[in-house]
Design a protein around this motif. Structure first.
Motif, PDB file in Angstrom:
ATOM      1  N   UNK A   1       0.821  -1.209   0.000  1.00 48.18           N
ATOM      2  CA  UNK A   1       0.000   0.000   0.000  1.00 48.18           C
ATOM      3  C   UNK A   1       0.859   1.266   0.000  1.00 48.18           C
ATOM      4  N   UNK A   2       0.271   2.333  -0.519  1.00 46.23           N
ATOM      5  CA  UNK A   2       0.883   3.656  -0.400  1.00 46.23           C
ATOM      6  C   UNK A   2       0.554   4.178   0.991  1.00 46.23           C
ATOM      7  N   UNK A   3       1.528   4.087   1.871  1.00 48.46           N
ATOM      8  CA  UNK A   3       1.302   4.377   3.281  1.00 48.46           C
ATOM      9  C   UNK A   3       2.074   5.609   3.713  1.00 48.46           C
ATOM     10  N   UNK A   4       1.417   6.487   4.437  1.00 50.59           N
ATOM     11  CA  UNK A   4       2.066   7.669   4.998  1.00 50.59           C
ATOM     12  C   UNK A   4       2.196   7.472   6.506  1.00 50.59           C
ATOM     13  N   UNK A   5       3.448   7.422   6.983  1.00 46.77           N
ATOM     14  CA  UNK A   5       3.705   7.234   8.415  1.00 46.77           C
ATOM     15  C   UNK A   5       4.119   8.579   9.003  1.00 46.77           C
ATOM     16  N   UNK A   6       3.343   9.055   9.939  1.00 50.82           N
ATOM     17  CA  UNK A   6       3.494  10.403  10.482  1.00 50.82           C
ATOM     18  C   UNK A   6       4.240  10.353  11.809  1.00 50.82           C
ATOM     19  N   UNK A   7       5.408  10.974  11.856  1.00 53.51           N
ATOM     20  CA  UNK A   7       6.176  11.036  13.106  1.00 53.51           C
ATOM     21  C   UNK A   7       6.134  12.450  13.658  1.00 53.51           C
ATOM     22  N   UNK A   8       5.898  12.556  14.943  1.00 58.07           N
ATOM     23  CA  UNK A   8       5.867  13.863  15.590  1.00 58.07           C
ATOM     24  C   UNK A   8       6.504  13.758  16.975  1.00 58.07           C
ATOM     25  N   UNK A   9       7.514  14.555  17.227  1.00 54.91           N
ATOM     26  CA  UNK A   9       8.132  14.575  18.561  1.00 54.91           C
ATOM     27  C   UNK A   9       7.190  15.285  19.545  1.00 54.91           C
ATOM     28  N   UNK A  10       7.272  14.900  20.824  1.00 56.38           N
ATOM     29  CA  UNK A  10       8.149  13.898  21.423  1.00 56.38           C
ATOM     30  C   UNK A  10       7.622  12.475  21.221  1.00 56.38           C
ATOM     31  N   UNK A  11       8.541  11.519  21.269  1.00 52.63           N
ATOM     32  CA  UNK A  11       8.168  10.113  21.136  1.00 52.63           C
ATOM     33  C   UNK A  11       7.913   9.547  22.539  1.00 52.63           C
ATOM     34  N   UNK A  12       6.652   9.296  22.850  1.00 53.00           N
ATOM     35  CA  UNK A  12       6.271   8.870  24.201  1.00 53.00           C
ATOM     36  C   UNK A  12       5.790   7.424  24.240  1.00 53.00           C
ATOM     37  N   UNK A  13       6.234   6.617  23.294  1.00 53.39           N
ATOM     38  CA  UNK A  13       5.754   5.237  23.246  1.00 53.39           C
ATOM     39  C   UNK A  13       6.049   4.459  24.522  1.00 53.39           C
ATOM     40  N   UNK A  14       7.173   4.781  25.167  1.00 53.63           N
ATOM     41  CA  UNK A  14       7.538   4.052  26.379  1.00 53.63           C
ATOM     42  C   UNK A  14       6.555   4.284  27.517  1.00 53.63           C
ATOM     43  N   UNK A  15       5.756   5.343  27.436  1.00 54.26           N
ATOM     44  CA  UNK A  15       4.771   5.632  28.483  1.00 54.26           C
ATOM     45  C   UNK A  15       3.466   4.873  28.285  1.00 54.26           C
ATOM     46  N   UNK A  16       3.274   4.290  27.111  1.00 53.03           N
ATOM     47  CA  UNK A  16       2.092   3.472  26.804  1.00 53.03           C
ATOM     48  C   UNK A  16       0.791   4.206  27.105  1.00 53.03           C
ATOM     49  N   UNK A  17       0.719   5.435  26.656  1.00 55.23           N
ATOM     50  CA  UNK A  17      -0.470   6.256  26.892  1.00 55.23           C
ATOM     51  C   UNK A  17      -1.576   5.906  25.906  1.00 55.23           C
ATOM     52  N   UNK A  18      -2.803   5.998  26.371  1.00 60.11           N
ATOM     53  CA  UNK A  18      -3.979   5.793  25.527  1.00 60.11           C
ATOM     54  C   UNK A  18      -4.995   6.886  25.830  1.00 60.11           C
ATOM     55  N   UNK A  19      -5.502   7.513  24.781  1.00 59.62           N
ATOM     56  CA  UNK A  19      -6.517   8.553  24.947  1.00 59.62           C
ATOM     57  C   UNK A  19      -7.786   8.184  24.176  1.00 59.62           C
ATOM     58  N   UNK A  20      -8.154   6.902  24.207  1.00 57.79           N
ATOM     59  CA  UNK A  20      -9.302   6.428  23.432  1.00 57.79           C
ATOM     60  C   UNK A  20     -10.474   5.979  24.302  1.00 57.79           C
ATOM     61  N   UNK A  21     -10.386   6.198  25.619  1.00 59.37           N
ATOM     62  CA  UNK A  21     -11.432   5.818  26.588  1.00 59.37           C
ATOM     63  C   UNK A  21     -11.764   4.331  26.504  1.00 59.37           C
ATOM     64  N   UNK A  22     -10.751   3.506  26.252  1.00 60.07           N
ATOM     65  CA  UNK A  22     -10.977   2.069  26.112  1.00 60.07           C
ATOM     66  C   UNK A  22     -10.935   1.323  27.429  1.00 60.07           C
ATOM     67  N   UNK A  23     -10.486   1.992  28.500  1.00 59.93           N
ATOM     68  CA  UNK A  23     -10.461   1.369  29.823  1.00 59.93           C
ATOM     69  C   UNK A  23     -10.409   2.464  30.885  1.00 59.93           C
ATOM     70  N   UNK A  24     -10.470   2.069  32.134  1.00 61.06           N
ATOM     71  CA  UNK A  24     -10.514   3.044  33.227  1.00 61.06           C
ATOM     72  C   UNK A  24      -9.254   3.897  33.283  1.00 61.06           C
ATOM     73  N   UNK A  25      -8.109   3.293  33.000  1.00 63.73           N
ATOM     74  CA  UNK A  25      -6.848   4.040  33.048  1.00 63.73           C
ATOM     75  C   UNK A  25      -6.827   5.103  31.947  1.00 63.73           C
ATOM     76  N   UNK A  26      -7.308   4.736  30.772  1.00 70.64           N
ATOM     77  CA  UNK A  26      -7.369   5.683  29.668  1.00 70.64           C
ATOM     78  C   UNK A  26      -8.308   6.843  29.982  1.00 70.64           C
ATOM     79  N   UNK A  27      -9.443   6.539  30.595  1.00 69.79           N
ATOM     80  CA  UNK A  27     -10.390   7.594  30.968  1.00 69.79           C
ATOM     81  C   UNK A  27      -9.753   8.561  31.958  1.00 69.79           C
ATOM     82  N   UNK A  28      -9.066   8.013  32.964  1.00 64.45           N
ATOM     83  CA  UNK A  28      -8.466   8.851  34.003  1.00 64.45           C
ATOM     84  C   UNK A  28      -7.370   9.752  33.446  1.00 64.45           C
ATOM     85  N   UNK A  29      -6.465   9.196  32.629  1.00 66.45           N
ATOM     86  CA  UNK A  29      -5.366  10.009  32.113  1.00 66.45           C
ATOM     87  C   UNK A  29      -5.875  11.047  31.116  1.00 66.45           C
ATOM     88  N   UNK A  30      -6.916  10.723  30.366  1.00 66.51           N
ATOM     89  CA  UNK A  30      -7.489  11.696  29.431  1.00 66.51           C
ATOM     90  C   UNK A  30      -8.109  12.861  30.185  1.00 66.51           C
TER      91      UNK A  30
END
Length: 383
Positions: free
Chosen positions: A168-197
């Motif tokens: 596929x013609x894929x566009x991969x978008x990178x934007x600093x800072x890279x916070x992958x190690x923090x494993x953040x989620x802002x999708x309201x998929x669980x209680x932890x995600x709701x709280x941090x959001x």
């Protein structure tokens, strides 16, 4: 219209069963939903919103439509039937695309979302995403071409894309800072995600300010424990050459965690630190030497937000009682039990040498017995 001026022609919002259930509770505040609706309107004014089920979001989007679908693939296919016709005079190219939110995104970054949309248009991509931004920061952008190319066996569109990315013609978008190690989620998929959001919205910051803010306020994203490892039995009949037990003090061998002790611990966590939790029975002891392991597993399975209970074992003990216990569990509870078996070698002589005299054949037989009850992804070996 010029290619670099093309915009998304719709927004698709897909909710999993867990997200649907959470959305219908007071845990997801009206403020979170309104923030999501406001940002979508800023990025994609007036275009249709497609939902995969009836829910509270409908009230916030006057131009929303429910396309009832229980599976992601069928939902995305229904979305493509609602999109406008291609304006390009080329039968091999379909420029029409839409924004895709897998969840509710109150922390959506409007500037980054628009940047990614512009890049998707500029390069006529079929699929655009960010591999380093936390889920819920920007949407995905999917072309109709991409969705119609998905095979019926594709359970998850993004997982399929990653396995077949060169097609596929894929566009991969990178934007600093890279916070992958923090494993953040802002999708309201669980209680932890709701709280941090909620915490990040209250701080009134954008993604570029997130790293600095979290370094100064770590309690806002690590507010409850997510993993609990317990040595429920102290001691092991094996003398593995690579095990730290051979070099430590073992005078407390035979000590064990009582059911009452575990009950108090799980109850305290659930009442005072509610959040998704994984529990591991491991440490340097052999859990199956505990005379009442089934009661301990049953206690943990009673935790309202349990993700998984993991048992780390060498599997040399008698497990007949445990097999009977598994046989009596319903599917929902069985899916939350995982077993990791320490299997240092598949060669009999090497196995004996490494474990201090252990027998390989009985362990392999028990592995086969466990396969009758546990799914393949719930039974693993460490070799």
């Amino acid at each position: 219209m010029k290619i670099n001026e093309m915009k998304a022609t719709g927004v698709a919002i897909y909710l999993t069963d867990v997200q649907k259930d959470l959305l219908e509770t007071e845990k997801v505040s009206e403020n979170l939903l309104q923030e999501f609706a406001k940002k979508l309107d800023q990025i994609f004014p007036t275009i249709p919103i497609y939902l995969n089920s009836e829910n509270r979001l409908q009230q916030l989007f006057p131009h929303s439509y429910v396309l009832s679908a229980t599976e992601e693939l069928s939902f995305l296919q229904l979305v493509t039937t609602e999109l406008p016709q291609s304006q390009m005079q080329d039968e091999d190219i379909d420029e029409v695309f839409f924004a895709y939110c897998k969840g509710v995104f109150p922390f959506l970054d409007t500037n980054l979302s628009i940047q990614l949309q512009n890049r998707h248009s500029k390069y006529l991509s079929q699929y655009s995403y960010s591999e380093n931004l936390p889920v819920g920061t920007v949407p995905l952008y999917l072309s109709r071409e991409f969705v119609l190319s998905l095979p019926k066996t594709a359970v998850d569109s993004h997982a399929y894309l990653l396995k077949n990315i060169n097609e596929y013609d894929t566009e991969i978008f990178y934007q600093a800072p890279d916070l992958r190690q923090m494993r953040l989620q802002f999708d309201l998929s669980n209680l932890r995600s709701i709280a941090v959001t909620e915490n990040m919205l209250a701080a009134n910051i954008v993604y570029a300010e997130l790293e600095d803010y979290l370094q100064k306020n770590p309690r806002f994203f690590r507010n409850v424990p997510s993993y609990l490892e317990l040595e429920v039995f102290r001691g092991c009949n094996y003398a593995c050459t690579y095990c730290p037990r051979q070099y430590g003090e073992n005078s407390q061998d035979g000590a064990f965690m009582t059911h009452e002790m575990l009950h108090d611990m799980i109850t305290d966590l659930q009442e005072n630190l509610p959040g998704e939790l994984t529990v591991c029975f491991g440490g340097m002891g052999e859990p199956f030497l505990h005379l009442h392991l089934e009661k301990l597993v049953d206690e943990v399975l009673g935790h309202s937000y349990l993700q998984e209970v993991i048992i780390e074992t060498a599997l040399y003990t008698d497990i007949e009682h445990f097999l009977t216990y598994l046989q009596g569990l319903n599917k929902e509870k069985l899916e939350k039990i995982a077993i990791i078996v320490n299997l240092p070698s598949l060669q009999e002589k090497a196995y004996q040498d490494l474990t201090g005299g252990g027998e390989l054949k009985p362990v392999l037989e028990k592995l086969e017995q466990l396969q009758k009850y546990l799914a393949p992804n719930k039974l693993s070996v460490q070799i």
